[in-house]
Design an enzyme around this catalytic site. Structure first.
Site, PDB file in Angstrom:
ATOM      1  N   TRP A 104     -40.315 129.240  43.746  1.00 20.85           N
ATOM      2  CA  TRP A 104     -41.596 129.958  43.504  1.00 20.85           C
ATOM      3  C   TRP A 104     -41.688 130.408  44.209  1.00 20.85           C
ATOM      4  CZ3 TRP A 104     -42.395 129.697  37.960  1.00 20.85           C
ATOM      5  CH2 TRP A 104     -41.824 128.323  36.920  1.00 20.85           C
ATOM      6  N   ASP A 175     -50.667 130.181  46.298  1.00 19.01           N
ATOM      7  CA  ASP A 175     -50.602 129.433  45.343  1.00 19.01           C
ATOM      8  C   ASP A 175     -50.760 127.980  45.673  1.00 19.01           C
ATOM      9  OD1 ASP A 175     -49.560 127.858  43.295  1.00 19.01           O
ATOM     10  OD2 ASP A 175     -47.586 129.196  42.670  1.00 19.01           O
ATOM     11  N   LYS A 199     -50.625 119.686  36.482  1.00 17.09           N
ATOM     12  CA  LYS A 199     -49.502 118.984  37.724  1.00 17.09           C
ATOM     13  C   LYS A 199     -50.949 118.013  38.600  1.00 17.09           C
ATOM     14  CE  LYS A 199     -46.402 122.145  38.619  1.00 17.09           C
ATOM     15  NZ  LYS A 199     -44.690 122.459  38.417  1.00 17.09           N
TER      16      LYS A 199
END
Length: 365
Positions: A104, A175, A199
């Site tokens: 990511w 992030d 999440k």
């Protein structure tokens, strides 16, 4: 609700059972309005109160001062990978710095390159994304627009310690999509934190952004309004039609964290016990299992591992499903298996997974 209780998916993840029950009822009729949450107006007083409580809960959980704005955005991290450099590089003296530590963060780094010049201050690709750097030792230019990193790499199962970032010379942007609100951390060390919901926060569709107000002064004029963070702060996350349902569930989850769990210190203790139990089980299997991350950097949220044989990995997924355990497929970029231990995954669920692992190992390895 059995499969929800034993959902180890990397996302969307499990919801707390109490939140799931409230959400089920709200789809039919909210207790305080009589209307379905799916039909509630984003301009209603009811929704304004939802936004206010969601923000208040996050402020309380993180101990955030008024120096920070909280806004609820759409587009997930993928959109923010582009809008962060759009907003914060034009008036900076030097290019932003990026840590590339996994799937990511590599996406974030590549997307930023489409918007601005950027520097990669550390790249873990050569190690196969099995290790992380010490952020405090990175050579970050004080004049850099910001330093960006991903606090928890969901694919590879790597996690930084958010309390151990030191004092970075440039504004620090993280992030935290897959470990936000899983443990306490020094929020005042950051200039921006963002996390999409699917999440630890609720269903997909909303992204929380915590932004130091002084950073907003760096945004250039002329950006499209919807891509300008100031627009969403000014309009209290209600500039265009927001994801009402996703924000409502996020509000319920943050309420659960505050009042049912008892805050982030309590959540941290639970998460530590869950990950400790699962890693101990995998380590006890010896050479039969390979854990992707080096031990120092193992994530409490995502445990990426393999039996070393694709057929065995697939066989375990099937065997686990017989125990109502789902969501163990590894990410397509690395394969294997992945157990995600997000906040709503209970200690009992982890115990069930450990028992299934031991039973499978006895029979197949």
């Amino acid at each position: 609700m059995k499969f929800n209780a034993l959902n180890f998916s990397g996302g969307p993840g499990a919801l707390p059972e109490t939140v799931l029950a409230q959400t089920r009822d709200a789809i039919v009729a909210l207790p305080d309005t009589g209307m379905s949450v799916l039909g509630m107006s984003h301009r209603s007083e009811w929704f304004r109160s939802v936004l206010e409580e969601a923000e208040m809960n996050i402020r309380h959980l993180l101990g955030l001062s008024s120096d920070y704005a909280i806004t609820f955005l759409q587009g997930g991290s993928s959109l923010l990978f582009a809008t962060i450099p759009m907003n914060f590089t034009a008036r900076a003296a030097a290019a932003p710095e990026y840590v590339t530590s996994g799937y990511w963060s590599a996406k974030a780094t590549a997307e930023a390159a489409k918007v601005t010049k950027r520097n990669i201050v550390w790249d873990g690709k050569i190690t196969g994304y099995r290790q992380l750097p010490d952020l405090r030792t990175l050579d970050v230019a004080p004049s850099a627009a910001y330093l960006h990193y991903v606090s928890n790499e969901t694919v590879e199962g790597l996690q930084f310690d958010p309390c151990d970032v030191g004092d970075i010379a440039a504004p620090l942007i993280a992030d935290m999509s897959s470990d936000f609100l899983s443990k306490p951390f020094r929020s005042d060390a950051y200039s921006m934190i963002y996390a999409h919901a699917q999440k630890n926060l609720g269903p997909a569709g909303v992204t929380v952004a915590v932004i130091r107000r002084s950073l907003l002064d760096r945004i250039p004029d002329g950006l499209p309004a919807i891509l300008d963070f100031r627009t969403h702060v000014l309009h209290s996350s209600n500039y265009n039609t927001p994801p009402v349902f996703a924000i409502y569930v996020l509000m319920l989850v943050t309420r659960w964290l505050r009042f049912d769990i008892g805050g982030l210190h309590a959540m941290q203790r639970i998460n530590e016990e869950k990950s400790k139990r699962l890693y101990a089980t995998l380590d006890a299997l010896g050479d039969a299992v390979t854990i992707h991350a080096d031990p120092r950097w193992r994530s409490q949220m995502n445990v990426s591992f393999t039996f070393g044989d694709k057929r065995l990995d697939q066989a375990f997924i099937a065997a686990a499903r017989d125990h109502s355990i789902v969501g163990l497929e590894g990410h397509r970029s690395v394969g294997g298996l992945r157990a995600s231990l997000y906040n709503a995954v209970t200690e009992e669920a982890v115990e069930s997974l450990c028992l299934a692992l031991n039973e499978f190992a006895v029979q197949h390895v």
